[in-house]
Design a protein around this motif. Sequence first.
Motif, PDB file in Angstrom:
ATOM      1  N   LYS A 104      61.788 -13.683   5.685  1.00 32.92           N
ATOM      2  CA  LYS A 104      61.802 -12.315   5.472  1.00 32.92           C
ATOM      3  C   LYS A 104      60.113 -11.646   5.128  1.00 32.92           C
ATOM      4  N   GLY A 105      59.960 -10.471   4.802  1.00 38.70           N
ATOM      5  CA  GLY A 105      58.676 -10.047   4.426  1.00 38.70           C
ATOM      6  C   GLY A 105      57.881  -9.745   5.502  1.00 38.70           C
ATOM      7  N   ASN A 106      56.640 -10.235   5.187  1.00 37.92           N
ATOM      8  CA  ASN A 106      55.529  -9.832   6.181  1.00 37.92           C
ATOM      9  C   ASN A 106      55.906 -10.618   7.537  1.00 37.92           C
ATOM     10  N   TYR A 107      56.014 -11.837   7.419  1.00 39.08           N
ATOM     11  CA  TYR A 107      56.389 -12.610   8.641  1.00 39.08           C
ATOM     12  C   TYR A 107      57.567 -11.982   9.691  1.00 39.08           C
ATOM     13  N   GLU A 108      58.526 -11.510   9.038  1.00 39.62           N
ATOM     14  CA  GLU A 108      59.678 -10.817   9.526  1.00 39.62           C
ATOM     15  C   GLU A 108      59.106  -9.674  10.392  1.00 39.62           C
ATOM     16  N   ARG A 109      58.308  -8.906   9.528  1.00 36.77           N
ATOM     17  CA  ARG A 109      57.742  -7.734  10.277  1.00 36.77           C
ATOM     18  C   ARG A 109      56.947  -7.965  11.219  1.00 36.77           C
ATOM     19  N   LEU A 110      56.031  -9.024  11.223  1.00 38.11           N
ATOM     20  CA  LEU A 110      55.028  -9.587  12.108  1.00 38.11           C
ATOM     21  C   LEU A 110      55.609  -9.855  13.485  1.00 38.11           C
ATOM     22  N   VAL A 111      56.945 -10.456  13.304  1.00 38.47           N
ATOM     23  CA  VAL A 111      57.703 -11.272  14.403  1.00 38.47           C
ATOM     24  C   VAL A 111      58.261  -9.847  15.201  1.00 38.47           C
ATOM     25  N   HIS A 112      59.030  -8.950  14.543  1.00 43.94           N
ATOM     26  CA  HIS A 112      59.469  -7.917  15.293  1.00 43.94           C
ATOM     27  C   HIS A 112      58.532  -7.024  15.841  1.00 43.94           C
ATOM     28  N   ALA A 113      57.390  -6.572  15.337  1.00 46.90           N
ATOM     29  CA  ALA A 113      56.241  -6.028  15.782  1.00 46.90           C
ATOM     30  C   ALA A 113      55.665  -6.657  16.938  1.00 46.90           C
ATOM     31  N   LEU A 114      55.577  -7.866  17.078  1.00 47.07           N
ATOM     32  CA  LEU A 114      55.088  -8.528  18.414  1.00 47.07           C
ATOM     33  C   LEU A 114      56.248  -8.469  19.612  1.00 47.07           C
ATOM     34  N   ALA A 115      57.315  -8.590  18.974  1.00 46.81           N
ATOM     35  CA  ALA A 115      58.479  -8.743  20.006  1.00 46.81           C
ATOM     36  C   ALA A 115      58.643  -7.189  20.655  1.00 46.81           C
ATOM     37  N   ARG A 116      58.241  -6.206  20.026  1.00 43.45           N
ATOM     38  CA  ARG A 116      58.471  -4.707  20.672  1.00 43.45           C
ATOM     39  C   ARG A 116      56.813  -4.229  21.199  1.00 43.45           C
ATOM     40  N   ARG A 117      56.168  -5.171  20.899  1.00 46.97           N
ATOM     41  CA  ARG A 117      54.757  -4.779  21.281  1.00 46.97           C
ATOM     42  C   ARG A 117      54.019  -3.693  20.537  1.00 46.97           C
ATOM     43  N   ARG A 118      54.328  -3.664  19.383  1.00 47.76           N
ATOM     44  CA  ARG A 118      53.699  -2.643  18.484  1.00 47.76           C
ATOM     45  C   ARG A 118      53.040  -3.027  17.558  1.00 47.76           C
ATOM     46  N   PHE A 119      52.104  -4.134  17.631  1.00 47.25           N
ATOM     47  CA  PHE A 119      51.410  -4.773  16.842  1.00 47.25           C
ATOM     48  C   PHE A 119      49.993  -4.929  17.411  1.00 47.25           C
ATOM     49  N   ALA A 143      44.987 -15.681  13.749  1.00 43.75           N
ATOM     50  CA  ALA A 143      45.285 -15.671  15.383  1.00 43.75           C
ATOM     51  C   ALA A 143      46.023 -16.620  16.067  1.00 43.75           C
ATOM     52  N   ASP A 144      46.037 -17.812  15.467  1.00 44.75           N
ATOM     53  CA  ASP A 144      46.854 -18.897  15.932  1.00 44.75           C
ATOM     54  C   ASP A 144      48.196 -18.739  15.767  1.00 44.75           C
ATOM     55  N   ILE A 145      48.536 -18.189  14.528  1.00 40.51           N
ATOM     56  CA  ILE A 145      49.828 -17.906  14.217  1.00 40.51           C
ATOM     57  C   ILE A 145      50.580 -16.804  15.223  1.00 40.51           C
ATOM     58  N   ILE A 146      49.682 -15.659  15.597  1.00 42.69           N
ATOM     59  CA  ILE A 146      50.206 -14.721  16.155  1.00 42.69           C
ATOM     60  C   ILE A 146      50.366 -15.285  17.648  1.00 42.69           C
ATOM     61  N   GLU A 147      49.642 -16.070  18.103  1.00 44.13           N
ATOM     62  CA  GLU A 147      49.642 -16.691  19.408  1.00 44.13           C
ATOM     63  C   GLU A 147      51.113 -17.771  19.680  1.00 44.13           C
ATOM     64  N   ALA A 148      51.405 -18.209  18.459  1.00 41.28           N
ATOM     65  CA  ALA A 148      52.038 -19.313  18.551  1.00 41.28           C
ATOM     66  C   ALA A 148      53.763 -18.168  18.519  1.00 41.28           C
ATOM     67  N   ILE A 149      53.888 -17.406  17.784  1.00 47.51           N
ATOM     68  CA  ILE A 149      54.711 -16.341  17.829  1.00 47.51           C
ATOM     69  C   ILE A 149      55.215 -15.716  18.968  1.00 47.51           C
ATOM     70  N   CYS A 150      53.911 -15.294  19.904  1.00 44.38           N
ATOM     71  CA  CYS A 150      54.086 -14.660  21.081  1.00 44.38           C
ATOM     72  C   CYS A 150      54.418 -15.664  22.103  1.00 44.38           C
ATOM     73  N   SER A 151      54.123 -16.824  22.058  1.00 44.73           N
ATOM     74  CA  SER A 151      54.368 -17.728  22.890  1.00 44.73           C
ATOM     75  C   SER A 151      55.888 -17.986  22.701  1.00 44.73           C
ATOM     76  N   ALA A 152      56.575 -18.020  21.612  1.00 43.93           N
ATOM     77  CA  ALA A 152      57.845 -18.299  21.702  1.00 43.93           C
ATOM     78  C   ALA A 152      58.644 -17.110  21.916  1.00 43.93           C
ATOM     79  N   LEU A 153      58.027 -15.785  21.755  1.00 41.58           N
ATOM     80  CA  LEU A 153      58.730 -14.621  22.282  1.00 41.58           C
ATOM     81  C   LEU A 153      58.626 -14.557  23.925  1.00 41.58           C
ATOM     82  N   GLY A 154      57.905 -15.303  24.572  1.00 38.85           N
ATOM     83  CA  GLY A 154      57.318 -15.123  25.934  1.00 38.85           C
ATOM     84  C   GLY A 154      56.594 -13.882  26.263  1.00 38.85           C
ATOM     85  N   ARG A 155      55.785 -13.567  25.201  1.00 39.18           N
ATOM     86  CA  ARG A 155      54.930 -12.440  25.266  1.00 39.18           C
ATOM     87  C   ARG A 155      53.519 -12.788  25.202  1.00 39.18           C
ATOM     88  N   ARG A 156      52.470 -12.098  25.863  1.00 34.52           N
ATOM     89  CA  ARG A 156      51.176 -12.414  25.927  1.00 34.52           C
ATOM     90  C   ARG A 156      50.629 -11.992  24.333  1.00 34.52           C
TER      91      ARG A 156
END
Length: 226
Positions: free
Chosen positions: A71-86, A133-146
């Motif tokens: 929940k919270g900030n990390y949930e919002r971060l995942v969704h924003a990265l998934a939608r390429r809106r971050f 930056a490493d956390i963002i990279e790990a989430i993007c890798s899991a999402l299949g995003r750059r």
Amino acid sequence: GVGRIVLASTIAVYGPGQGRVLDEHSQPRPESAYAKSKLAAEQITLQARDGTGRPVGAVLRLGAVYGARVKGNYERLVHALARRRFIPIGPGRNRRTLVYDRDAARAFAIAASHPAAAGRVFNVTDGGVHRLADIIEAICSALGRRPPRFSIPLALARLAVSGMERGSRMLGVRPPVSLETLNKYTEDIAVDGRLIQGELGFTPQYDLRTGWNEAVREMKDLGKLT
């Protein structure tokens, strides 16, 4: 008749790290009402005794817990990265301490039964300290995003958010982003989690990449990500 009480506390009780890696010997300096209430609860737990006067309470100070139901900030971060809106703010060198939810659950199971846990405080982490930056990279890798290629300079972001806050106050509305949120995003939290590993034998099973791969996969299975 209770044999053990295990309190879910938070590494937020330490307050600002000021560039240091904090451990269980570091003096707590909580700033928020939430962190202050957790520290007060810790003191109550550590004072708990059984009929013979022996301590029965153990305190687990958790890093940021994440997983499929985050929940919270990390949930919002995942969704924003998934939608390429971050778009990241700053270089992302500020540090964070996390723990995957299944590892957190294992830590509680160990603390509930291990004789050496009574009357003690332990930090619970995945065993590492990670740059944002490493956390963002790990989430993007899991999402299949750059990962995002560009970032907003921190000074420029502060100036823009400060202007939005002033404008929102004049209009009597809530600003879309606050300086408090920006400070939360850029804060540095580095906590050592080795004590529980050495004293209670807790070994994290999920590193940053493994944890986010599992979390994103389960979020997709639950329909929380498309």
